[in-house]
Design a protein around this motif. Structure first.
Motif, PDB file in Angstrom:
ATOM      1  N   PHE A  68       0.792  -1.231   0.000  1.00  0.00           N
ATOM      2  CA  PHE A  68       0.000   0.000   0.000  1.00  0.00           C
ATOM      3  C   PHE A  68       0.823   1.280   0.000  1.00  0.00           C
ATOM      4  O   PHE A  68       0.270   2.376  -0.041  1.00  0.00           O
ATOM      5  CB  PHE A  68      -0.959   0.003   1.202  1.00  0.00           C
ATOM      6  N   GLY A  69       2.143   1.156   0.080  1.00  0.00           N
ATOM      7  CA  GLY A  69       2.980   2.354   0.031  1.00  0.00           C
ATOM      8  C   GLY A  69       3.488   2.791   1.387  1.00  0.00           C
ATOM      9  O   GLY A  69       2.964   2.387   2.431  1.00  0.00           O
ATOM     10  N   LYS A  70       4.525   3.624   1.365  1.00  0.00           N
ATOM     11  CA  LYS A  70       5.211   4.017   2.589  1.00  0.00           C
ATOM     12  C   LYS A  70       4.547   5.178   3.318  1.00  0.00           C
ATOM     13  O   LYS A  70       4.455   5.193   4.540  1.00  0.00           O
ATOM     14  CB  LYS A  70       6.665   4.408   2.260  1.00  0.00           C
ATOM     15  N   LYS A  71       4.083   6.160   2.564  1.00  0.00           N
ATOM     16  CA  LYS A  71       3.566   7.379   3.179  1.00  0.00           C
ATOM     17  C   LYS A  71       2.402   7.096   4.124  1.00  0.00           C
ATOM     18  O   LYS A  71       2.343   7.647   5.229  1.00  0.00           O
ATOM     19  CB  LYS A  71       3.125   8.368   2.095  1.00  0.00           C
ATOM     20  N   LEU A  72       1.495   6.218   3.708  1.00  0.00           N
ATOM     21  CA  LEU A  72       0.337   5.877   4.542  1.00  0.00           C
ATOM     22  C   LEU A  72       0.771   5.363   5.901  1.00  0.00           C
ATOM     23  O   LEU A  72       0.196   5.737   6.934  1.00  0.00           O
ATOM     24  CB  LEU A  72      -0.525   4.833   3.826  1.00  0.00           C
ATOM     25  N   PHE A  73       1.809   4.504   5.912  1.00  0.00           N
ATOM     26  CA  PHE A  73       2.238   3.874   7.161  1.00  0.00           C
ATOM     27  C   PHE A  73       3.261   4.707   7.928  1.00  0.00           C
ATOM     28  O   PHE A  73       3.828   4.250   8.916  1.00  0.00           O
ATOM     29  CB  PHE A  73       2.765   2.462   6.882  1.00  0.00           C
ATOM     30  N   ILE A  74       3.496   5.918   7.469  1.00  0.00           N
ATOM     31  CA  ILE A  74       4.221   6.913   8.257  1.00  0.00           C
ATOM     32  C   ILE A  74       3.233   7.894   8.881  1.00  0.00           C
ATOM     33  O   ILE A  74       3.276   8.166  10.084  1.00  0.00           O
ATOM     34  CB  ILE A  74       5.256   7.663   7.378  1.00  0.00           C
ATOM     35  N   ILE A  75       2.319   8.389   8.069  1.00  0.00           N
ATOM     36  CA  ILE A  75       1.375   9.414   8.527  1.00  0.00           C
ATOM     37  C   ILE A  75       0.361   8.855   9.520  1.00  0.00           C
ATOM     38  O   ILE A  75       0.143   9.415  10.604  1.00  0.00           O
ATOM     39  CB  ILE A  75       0.633  10.048   7.327  1.00  0.00           C
ATOM     40  N   PHE A  76      -0.270   7.727   9.165  1.00  0.00           N
ATOM     41  CA  PHE A  76      -1.335   7.188  10.023  1.00  0.00           C
ATOM     42  C   PHE A  76      -0.825   6.774  11.404  1.00  0.00           C
ATOM     43  O   PHE A  76      -1.442   7.125  12.426  1.00  0.00           O
ATOM     44  CB  PHE A  76      -2.029   6.022   9.315  1.00  0.00           C
ATOM     45  N   PRO A  77       0.304   6.032  11.517  1.00  0.00           N
ATOM     46  CA  PRO A  77       0.819   5.716  12.857  1.00  0.00           C
ATOM     47  C   PRO A  77       1.182   6.946  13.680  1.00  0.00           C
ATOM     48  O   PRO A  77       0.994   6.958  14.895  1.00  0.00           O
ATOM     49  CB  PRO A  77       2.061   4.857  12.563  1.00  0.00           C
ATOM     50  N   LEU A  78       1.685   7.989  13.009  1.00  0.00           N
ATOM     51  CA  LEU A  78       1.990   9.230  13.731  1.00  0.00           C
ATOM     52  C   LEU A  78       0.723   9.837  14.324  1.00  0.00           C
ATOM     53  O   LEU A  78       0.709  10.277  15.482  1.00  0.00           O
ATOM     54  CB  LEU A  78       2.643  10.240  12.784  1.00  0.00           C
ATOM     55  N   PHE A  79      -0.327   9.845  13.523  1.00  0.00           N
ATOM     56  CA  PHE A  79      -1.610  10.400  13.978  1.00  0.00           C
ATOM     57  C   PHE A  79      -2.167   9.588  15.153  1.00  0.00           C
ATOM     58  O   PHE A  79      -2.584  10.144  16.170  1.00  0.00           O
ATOM     59  CB  PHE A  79      -2.600  10.399  12.812  1.00  0.00           C
ATOM     60  N   VAL A  80      -2.143   8.255  15.010  1.00  0.00           N
ATOM     61  CA  VAL A  80      -2.655   7.382  16.079  1.00  0.00           C
ATOM     62  C   VAL A  80      -1.811   7.526  17.339  1.00  0.00           C
ATOM     63  O   VAL A  80      -2.341   7.630  18.459  1.00  0.00           O
ATOM     64  CB  VAL A  80      -2.677   5.918  15.607  1.00  0.00           C
ATOM     65  N   SER A  81      -0.481   7.534  17.162  1.00  0.00           N
ATOM     66  CA  SER A  81       0.411   7.657  18.317  1.00  0.00           C
ATOM     67  C   SER A  81       0.196   8.975  19.045  1.00  0.00           C
ATOM     68  O   SER A  81       0.231   9.019  20.284  1.00  0.00           O
ATOM     69  CB  SER A  81       1.870   7.535  17.859  1.00  0.00           C
TER      70      SER A  81
END
Length: 386
Positions: A68-81
């Motif tokens: 699914f790509g890298k950006k999604l799994f950088i931005i979303f975990p940051l938001f959740v964290s």
């Protein structure tokens, strides 16, 4: 070239901020948990559960990042964290804190493999790959040196609850920055069913297996030092300020090694073998000459800085770019496993035998096994290419 440098700036800045913000919590979590009546055993369980959640998240992250790509799994975990850190300030008992800490570690586990995979896409050759990883290492080392001081001072100024509010808010702002400026580097490859490289195949690749063994040994040694040095305050009456300075010696050694960019011209295998051998020699000094702690820790840090970029570079050379997410996910899981096992073993044997000696033995066994395996692989490779 200038465009590529400008494109890399957001990922470098995000990885620096992640390391800085997350590390601010390091001197805060234990006393905060104690304030809710958590015993040392329960705090240890919280940290172990967090490490386990991190390991599971690392393994799940790899295939998802590739698909699914890298950006999604950088931005979303940051938001959740960010939300979870803010929730830390709202807890009313240690059970809630236990759950939130585990969930936060799980969320952050997706971030590191994705960030490393994105960063690896900016290199066209081994030298650029090593330089990128070294720059990232320098930035995160600086962050790890600064953050504990900042975290401790913030508690004095604004208290534990407001410190967690600050950490969470900073994470949310970082996610917004990433959403705005971070760009997906490579195309997302969605392969037909049956053609994808499985996570198990990545993990059992002969070349990668040797790299992961080196990574395990390095993090085992790192885990033992992180466990043992703070105990000097209990066993020898060393002040927390002095133990912090000892860790700073280690950080300075790492910073020096990462600053030597010319080293990235050399083969990554030679670099991480030399680095692990150096860490083993430094461990020998640690349990043989206890009065040489600052010097020994400086060299541990130096050789640690030699190994880490080399491991990342070796991984990118051993697997197709389409599967870097899987490979870096397993790498992060192996690192977590090294920390978990070293902490458990050290706590169990430290009253019987020096944990530094056991770490030395573990490091030497893995160093000899990897060296022998590499030599055994060489004739087969020559035969295949001839």
């Amino acid at each position: 070239m200038k465009q590529t440098a400008a494109e890399k700036l957001p990922i470098f800045l995000i990885m620096f901020l992640i390391s800085l913000i997350a590390s601010i919590e390091s001197p805060v979590f234990t006393p905060f948990a104690s304030g809710f009546g958590a015993t040392s055993v329960l705090i240890g369980m919280m940290l172990s559960f967090g490490s386990l959640a991190d390991l599971v998240g690392n393994l799940l992250a790899g295939p998802l990042v590739d698909r699914f790509g890298k950006k999604l799994f950088i931005i979303f975990p940051l938001f959740v964290s960010g939300g979870l850190f803010i929730a830390h300030g709202l807890v009313s008992n240690s059970s809630e804190l236990f759950l939130l800490h585990g969930l936060n570690e799980f969320a952050m586990a997706f971030l590191i493999p994705a960030a490393f995979t994105l960063l690896s896409g900016y290199a066209k050759n081994r030298r650029q790959q090593g330089k990128n990883m070294a720059i990232n290492g320098i930035l995160t080392t600086i962050a790890s040196i600064m953050a504990p001081v900042i975290g401790g001072q913030m508690v004095v100024w604004i208290g534990y609850v407001n410190t967690y509010y600050f950490i969470g808010s900073a994470m949310l702002l970082t996610s917004i920055y990433g959403m705005t400026f971070l760009k997906e580097r490579d195309f997302i490859v969605k392969e037909p069913r049956g053609t994808q490289v499985s996570l198990m195949k990545i993990f059992t690749s002969q070349e990668l297996k040797l790299i992961y063994l080196i990574g395990f040994a390095v993090m085992y040694i790192h885990g033992v030092i992180a466990y043992e040095i703070p105990y000097l305050t209990v066993e020898r009456g060393v002040s927390t300020l002095n133990t912090g300075q000892l860790f700073s010696f280690m950080g300075l050694g790492t910073f020096l090694a990462l600053s030597l960019f010319f080293i990235n011209r050399f083969d990554p295998f030679k670099r991480f073998m030399t680095g692990l051998a150096g860490m083993n020699a430094s461990l020998f000094l640690l349990f043989g000459l206890s009065f040489a702690l600052p010097v020994s820790l400086f060299f541990v840090g130096f050789f640690f800085g030699l190994v880490m970029p080399a491991i990342a570079t070796a991984i990118t050379e051993s697997v197709s770019a389409k599967y870097h997410g899987r490979a870096f996910g397993v790498m992060s899981a192996v690192y977590s496993l090294g920390i978990i096992i070293s902490s458990f073993v050290t706590g169990f044997i430290r009253d019987i035998i020096s944990p530094y000696f056991i770490a030395f033995v573990v490091g030497m066994i893995i160093l000899m096994f990897v060296g022998y395996s590499k030599l055994s692989m060489a004739p087969a490779i020559r035969k295949k290419t001839s």
